[in-house]
Design a protein around this motif. Structure first.
Motif, PDB file in Angstrom:
ATOM      1  N   LEU A 166       0.832  -1.211   0.000  1.00 13.49           N
ATOM      2  CA  LEU A 166       0.000   0.000   0.000  1.00 13.49           C
ATOM      3  C   LEU A 166       0.865   1.258   0.000  1.00 13.49           C
ATOM      4  N   LEU A 167       1.924   1.271   0.810  1.00 11.03           N
ATOM      5  CA  LEU A 167       2.819   2.426   0.859  1.00 11.03           C
ATOM      6  C   LEU A 167       3.489   2.659  -0.481  1.00 11.03           C
ATOM      7  N   TYR A 168       3.919   1.571  -1.121  1.00 12.85           N
ATOM      8  CA  TYR A 168       4.560   1.688  -2.438  1.00 12.85           C
ATOM      9  C   TYR A 168       3.588   2.243  -3.462  1.00 12.85           C
ATOM     10  N   ALA A 169       2.332   1.784  -3.418  1.00 13.55           N
ATOM     11  CA  ALA A 169       1.325   2.273  -4.374  1.00 13.55           C
ATOM     12  C   ALA A 169       1.050   3.759  -4.169  1.00 13.55           C
ATOM     13  N   ARG A 172       4.017   5.773  -5.437  1.00  7.98           N
ATOM     14  CA  ARG A 172       4.054   5.759  -6.904  1.00  7.98           C
ATOM     15  C   ARG A 172       2.988   6.666  -7.485  1.00  7.98           C
ATOM     16  N   GLN A 173       1.811   6.646  -6.868  1.00  6.25           N
ATOM     17  CA  GLN A 173       0.745   7.530  -7.318  1.00  6.25           C
ATOM     18  C   GLN A 173       1.135   8.994  -7.118  1.00  6.25           C
ATOM     19  N   LYS A 176       3.522  10.001  -9.901  1.00  3.22           N
ATOM     20  CA  LYS A 176       2.803  10.223 -11.151  1.00  3.22           C
ATOM     21  C   LYS A 176       2.128  11.592 -11.146  1.00  3.22           C
ATOM     22  N   SER A 177       1.487  11.931 -10.015  1.00  4.42           N
ATOM     23  CA  SER A 177       0.810  13.230  -9.913  1.00  4.42           C
ATOM     24  C   SER A 177       1.812  14.364 -10.035  1.00  4.42           C
ATOM     25  N   THR A 178       2.981  14.251  -9.411  1.00  3.12           N
ATOM     26  CA  THR A 178       4.018  15.282  -9.493  1.00  3.12           C
ATOM     27  C   THR A 178       4.517  15.429 -10.917  1.00  3.12           C
ATOM     28  N   GLY A 179       4.713  14.306 -11.606  1.00  5.53           N
ATOM     29  CA  GLY A 179       5.159  14.359 -12.999  1.00  5.53           C
ATOM     30  C   GLY A 179       4.151  15.048 -13.892  1.00  5.53           C
ATOM     31  N   LYS A 180       2.880  14.738 -13.679  1.00  4.64           N
ATOM     32  CA  LYS A 180       1.831  15.380 -14.463  1.00  4.64           C
ATOM     33  C   LYS A 180       1.792  16.879 -14.187  1.00  4.64           C
ATOM     34  N   ASP A 181       1.931  17.277 -12.931  1.00  4.81           N
ATOM     35  CA  ASP A 181       1.924  18.689 -12.584  1.00  4.81           C
ATOM     36  C   ASP A 181       3.089  19.428 -13.236  1.00  4.81           C
TER      37      ASP A 181
END
Length: 216
Positions: A166-169, A172-173, A176-181
């Motif tokens: 759960l921590l890894y997910a 990772r999420q 992904k959000s930081t990359g999109k921003d």
């Protein structure tokens, strides 16, 4: 003549007493009650007390109880010692209990025993089981704990794996959000740069530019 009469009287009296005693003994009924498949279990060097119940009706004497240990086809009488004691306790008028006490059990005390009353009444077999020595018995007593330890360890491991997953997910999420921003921000900067009408002599540093407003 007087002497003969005295002898005859004593003879009749003895016969009368003997007949009364015989009738009393014939009316005496004693029974030993020990359930079949009786087992007593204890650790070595501890005290163990086994017993048999005796009921009696029409008896004018206390039971004559003895104990024996079975060796093959014979039941050998026990010799009392500093480690073995016998005891008789009356419970009611017609019932009592005989005890055989092992003060310090040894492995040699394990075996089959019988309780006897006189020469005729014999009890069912009493099985005495002696478990291992004092150094190993605590480990044996805790054998039932190990399955629960294994189960709890398995559950704890499963929970740990689920928590790590759960921590890894989540991380990772977040990446992904930081990359999109960042991509969106860069795109916005490029769009703003392309829309600007700048004088020829004005040079902008793209790393410092966030927004520029040009007025005519």
């Amino acid at each position: 003549m007087i002497h003969c009469n005295l002898v005859a009287s004593l003879l009749l009296l003895s016969l009368s007493v003997s007949g009364t005693t015989n009738r009393s003994e014939l009316q005496c009924v004693q029974m030993i009650r020990v359930p079949r498949n009786t087992v007593f279990r204890a650790r070595v060097m501890t005290e163990l007390k086994i017993n048999c119940t005796i009921t009696q009706h029409g008896c004018h004497r206390s039971p004559q109880v003895s104990w024996c240990k079975i060796y093959g086809n014979h039941c050998k009488a026990l010799n009392l010692s500093n480690y073995i004691e016998t005891e008789w306790k009356e419970m009611t008028e017609h019932k009592g209990m005989a005890f055989l006490t092992f003060l310090k059990l040894s492995m040699e005390d394990a075996g089959l025993y019988r309780c006897k009353e006189g020469d005729n009444s014999v009890s069912h077999v009493i099985n005495v089981t002696v478990t291992g020595d004092m150094n190993t018995s605590p480990k044996n007593d805790l054998q039932w704990v190990w399955p629960y330890v294994y189960i709890c360890t398995g559950i704890a491991g499963l929970v740990l794996v689920m928590a790590v997953t759960l921590l890894y997910a989540v991380r990772r999420q977040g990446r992904k959000s930081t990359g999109k921003d960042m991509a969106c921000k860069n795109q916005c900067i490029k769009t703003q740069k392309s829309d600007l009408l700048l004088p020829p002599h004005l040079c902008l540093n793209s790393d410092l530019l966030t927004s520029v407003i040009y007025r005519v």
